[in-house]
Design a protein around this motif. Structure first.
Motif, PDB file in Angstrom:
ATOM      1  N   CYS A 160       0.788  -1.287  -0.203  1.00  0.00           N
ATOM      2  CA  CYS A 160       0.124  -0.153   0.107  1.00  0.00           C
ATOM      3  C   CYS A 160       1.009   1.288   0.054  1.00  0.00           C
ATOM      4  O   CYS A 160       1.813   1.643   0.784  1.00  0.00           O
ATOM      5  N   PHE A 161       0.680   2.045  -0.897  1.00  0.00           N
ATOM      6  CA  PHE A 161       1.455   3.459  -1.102  1.00  0.00           C
ATOM      7  C   PHE A 161       0.412   4.377  -0.929  1.00  0.00           C
ATOM      8  O   PHE A 161      -0.475   4.489  -1.844  1.00  0.00           O
ATOM      9  N   ASN A 162       0.623   5.523  -0.114  1.00  0.00           N
ATOM     10  CA  ASN A 162      -0.308   6.431   0.252  1.00  0.00           C
ATOM     11  C   ASN A 162      -0.169   7.613  -0.707  1.00  0.00           C
ATOM     12  O   ASN A 162       1.141   8.098  -1.009  1.00  0.00           O
ATOM     13  N   ILE A 163      -1.014   8.173  -1.365  1.00  0.00           N
ATOM     14  CA  ILE A 163      -0.861   9.319  -2.278  1.00  0.00           C
ATOM     15  C   ILE A 163      -1.847  10.464  -1.506  1.00  0.00           C
ATOM     16  O   ILE A 163      -2.727  10.046  -0.793  1.00  0.00           O
ATOM     17  N   GLN A 164      -1.742  11.643  -2.190  1.00  0.00           N
ATOM     18  CA  GLN A 164      -2.529  12.833  -1.603  1.00  0.00           C
ATOM     19  C   GLN A 164      -4.000  12.432  -1.991  1.00  0.00           C
ATOM     20  O   GLN A 164      -4.205  12.403  -3.396  1.00  0.00           O
ATOM     21  N   GLY A 165      -4.935  12.380  -1.214  1.00  0.00           N
ATOM     22  CA  GLY A 165      -6.207  12.006  -1.830  1.00  0.00           C
ATOM     23  C   GLY A 165      -6.646  10.741  -2.224  1.00  0.00           C
ATOM     24  O   GLY A 165      -7.672  10.412  -2.262  1.00  0.00           O
ATOM     25  N   GLY A 166      -5.660   9.617  -1.579  1.00  0.00           N
ATOM     26  CA  GLY A 166      -6.001   8.460  -1.840  1.00  0.00           C
ATOM     27  C   GLY A 166      -4.849   7.480  -1.654  1.00  0.00           C
ATOM     28  O   GLY A 166      -4.029   7.656  -0.858  1.00  0.00           O
TER      29      GLY A 166
ATOM     30  N   SER B  22      -2.099  14.912  -7.684  1.00  0.00           N
ATOM     31  CA  SER B  22      -3.050  14.737  -7.026  1.00  0.00           C
ATOM     32  C   SER B  22      -3.938  15.788  -7.941  1.00  0.00           C
ATOM     33  O   SER B  22      -3.577  16.720  -8.562  1.00  0.00           O
ATOM     34  N   GLU B  23      -5.538  15.660  -7.678  1.00  0.00           N
ATOM     35  CA  GLU B  23      -6.261  16.750  -8.405  1.00  0.00           C
ATOM     36  C   GLU B  23      -6.132  17.858  -7.642  1.00  0.00           C
ATOM     37  O   GLU B  23      -6.642  18.809  -8.179  1.00  0.00           O
ATOM     38  N   PHE B  24      -5.979  18.061  -6.391  1.00  0.00           N
ATOM     39  CA  PHE B  24      -5.898  19.291  -5.679  1.00  0.00           C
ATOM     40  C   PHE B  24      -4.468  19.679  -5.183  1.00  0.00           C
ATOM     41  O   PHE B  24      -3.531  19.339  -5.464  1.00  0.00           O
ATOM     42  N   TRP B  25      -4.401  21.164  -4.797  1.00  0.00           N
ATOM     43  CA  TRP B  25      -3.318  21.811  -4.540  1.00  0.00           C
ATOM     44  C   TRP B  25      -2.668  21.319  -3.173  1.00  0.00           C
ATOM     45  O   TRP B  25      -1.521  21.663  -2.674  1.00  0.00           O
ATOM     46  N   PHE B  26      -3.560  20.666  -2.348  1.00  0.00           N
ATOM     47  CA  PHE B  26      -3.187  20.377  -0.916  1.00  0.00           C
ATOM     48  C   PHE B  26      -2.893  18.833  -0.845  1.00  0.00           C
ATOM     49  O   PHE B  26      -3.571  17.987  -1.442  1.00  0.00           O
TER      50      PHE B  26
END
Length: 628
Positions: free
Chosen positions: A463-469, A624-628
């Motif tokens: 499992c690799f965590n990314i921003q938003g998922g 990611s889709e977002f800037w945060f």
């Protein structure tokens, strides 16, 4: 001037056929011309001035000679003189025609012979003949000569003249050889205004047309004379009066004379005069006038005025005292208003009248709740203010309006994702999946599904965590390569999966393969909201010294991007840190997520003997889709 009857008839018949019959207007023009002889006709410059009278006399002369009045020789270039010439000529001719008609009526008593001649020039003769017969008939029937028939101005003159002459003919019959000239008809009389001309044999007389009126009588000289009613005894004065004659009347003067202070009435009685009413200010100021019989007295006024009033200069009445004007700023603290006999104090806005009725105390307007939220009383006024999240209305300064923090110029930066306005405040929200609201209630915090165990990866996956998922990753080493280290259930940014080359004995192809190792590393990037400069995202550190000796072997490292450079958004550069070569992967262009790519990097070692092999590094990039 006298003309024989035969000559007059013959001259009248021989008049020019182009002549028009005399009219009332021409008769008046003739009279006007005869009265304006003193006028001068305008002559050409340098020519002799000719009077209107001379122009008329020339016209009369040609008329007497039976000349054509329409084609007279001009004696002046003046248009006025020409008109006078012609009109005076026409008047004489018309007078001759009219006289012929009058004589025919008097001599023959009929005008029938004139019907046989239809010439235009006989119309005047026939008109004068008929009108004369009308006057004679009035005289013979005992009717007044001044009838009210609308027969025209000239016909009326002829009728009246023949009526009056008929009365004279009953007393005196003129000779057949001469005939009388009618001065009244010719306008040659000198009767005054209001008098009527009556022709007589060889002359005329003037008679008043209107009576003299009450109080006057007509004298033999045709003038009005005042009647002295007192002398003739026709007055109606009583025994107590004396008759005094006046023009056109009389008056009765009482015999008894009234003394000073009395006036006489119509019956001669003496009546007291009220000097207090008839005179203006008979007494001095401060005194009152009292009428007495035949006189008056002045008595001092003893009026007592109450508080707030004073006696006027005449001492007759009490006047209100304007205390506010007499004592400015001394009676009231703020405003003074005069009233009848007194005054009252009032206060300006923001104050109320104190108990003494003169001073003013501050009014606490906040007691009446004028503000929609908070009120602060100040001296003489008040101030409204609002709670946090509200602002005071510019319209009334009383109402608090909600501040839409999300609509402010900085509203886009209040919340990391979305801003929701609420009355007096706001709240932020984050994307439904993969994020949670941070403790500051504004930022969005990534949820690490790999840590919380909310991922869906199997036992054989990492499992690799990314921003938003998250991503479930599984890597197998290529043939002739084996994995170094254990398989990790959870991958982090600093983790690297490395496969090292392991050749079987006698496997020449494997030995000649220049790739020594294949590695996998991972990175999660945001969609940069503001991309102003390159971002360094991956560091490839080597053990190759930057300043190695030539005889020691390797002396350089070369870095390349082989695959996966989407939109050329990445580059790789070499630099030296702590004396060793380091490869730095940079993002040089913005990328809008969601997006993923695998950057295949090559790190080649160079020695003095040539290329000594390479290492492949696969960088798994998740945007990611977002800037945060």
């Amino acid at each position: 001037m006298a003309l024989t009857t035969s000559t007059a008839i013959q001259d009248g018949n021989q008049s020019s056929p182009d002549r028009q019959c005399i009219t009332e207007t021409e008769e008046r023009q003739r009279q006007t011309a005869s009265k304006t002889g003193a006028m001068q006709c305008n002559a050409a410059p340098g020519a002799e001035q000719i009077s209107i009278e001379d122009c008329c006399k020339d016209g009369q002369k040609h008329g007497t000679d039976n000349k054509d009045c329409a084609s007279l020789p001009l004696i002046s270039e003046s248009t006025t003189c020409r008109i006078v010439q012609e009109q005076c000529c026409v008047t004489v001719l018309e007078d001759v025609k009219c006289t012929t008609g009058i004589n025919m009526a008097k001599d023959q008593g009929a005008c029938d012979t004139l019907f046989t001649n239809t010439c235009e020039t006989t119309k005047t003769t026939k008109m004068c003949c008929d009108c004369c017969l009308l006057g004679k008939a009035a005289q013979e029937n005992g009717l007044p000569c001044d009838h009210n028939l609308s027969v025209g101005y000239q016909c009326g003159l002829v009728s009246r003249a023949c009526c009056v002459d008929g009365a004279a003919d009953n007393q005196t019959t003129p000779t057949a050889e001469t005939k009388n000239i009618n001065e009244c008809l010719l306008g040659a009389s000198n009767c005054r205004g209001g008098e009527r001309c009556i022709n007589t044999e060889g002359s005329f007389r003037c008679q008043r047309e209107v009576s003299c009126g009450t109080g006057y009588e007509l004298t033999d000289t045709n003038n009005c004379k005042d009647i002295d009613e007192c002398e003739t005894g026709i007055h109606n004065c009583g025994q107590e009066f004396e008759c005094q004659n006046t023009q056109g009347s009389f008056r009765c003067v009482p015999k008894v004379k009234c003394g000073v202070g009395f006036i006489q009435d119509a019956l001669g009685s003496c009546i007291d005069i009220n000097e207090c009413v008839s005179q203006t200010g008979p007494c001095h100021r401060g005194q009152v006038c009292i009428n007495t019989v035949g006189s008056y007295i002045c008595q001092r006024n003893s009026v007592n005025c109450g508080r707030g009033y004073h006696l006027n200069d005449d001492g007759t009445r009490c006047l209100d005292i304007n205390e506010c004007r007499h004592y400015p700023g001394r009676l009231c603290a703020h405003k003074c208003e005069n009233t009848l006999g007194s005054y009252k104090c009032s206060c300006t806005t923001g104050f109320k009248l104190a108990g003494d009725g003169r001073n003013c105390d501050d009014l606490n307007e906040c007691d009446s709740n004028p503000c929609s939220q908070e009120c602060a009383n100040v001296y003489g006024s008040y101030q409204c203010y609002c709670r946090r999240g509200y602002q005071l209305s510019d319209m009334d300064g009383l109402t608090c309006e909600d501040i839409d923090e999300c609509a402010l110029p900085t509203g886009g930066h209040i919340c990391a994702y979305r801003c929701h306005n609420t009355p007096g405040s706001f709240h932020c929200s984050c994307p439904i999946n993969g994020y949670t609201l941070a403790p500051n209630a504004r930022s969005c915090q990534d949820v690490d599904e790999c840590v919380t165990g909310t991922h869906t990866c199997t036992e054989n996956q990492s499992c690799f965590n990314i921003q938003g998922g998250f991503r479930c990753l599984s890597f197998d080493c290529p043939t002739n390569y084996r994995r170094v280290g254990e398989t990790m259930a959870r991958l982090q940014l600093s983790d690297t999966i490395r496969c090292m080359k392991t050749c079987q004995p006698n496997d020449v192809a494997c030995v000649l393969d220049p790739t020594h190792s294949v590695s996998h590393t991972f990175i999660s990037l945001p969609t940069f909201r503001e991309f102003t400069r390159p971002e360094e995202i991956v560091f490839l550190r080597t053990t190759v010294p930057a300043y190695g000796s030539y005889h020691l072997g390797s002396y350089d490292v070369k870095f390349d991007i082989l695959e996966g450079n989407v939109e050329n958004a990445f580059d790789i550069m070499k630099r030296i840190e702590n004396g060793m070569y380091v490869g730095v992967v940079r993002q040089v262009k913005p990328l809008i997520g969601p997006l993923s790519t695998v950057l295949k990097l090559s790190m080649r070692n160079l020695s003095n003997q040539g290329d000594s092999g390479q290492n492949i590094i696969n960088v798994h990039v998740y945007v990611s889709e977002f800037w945060f």
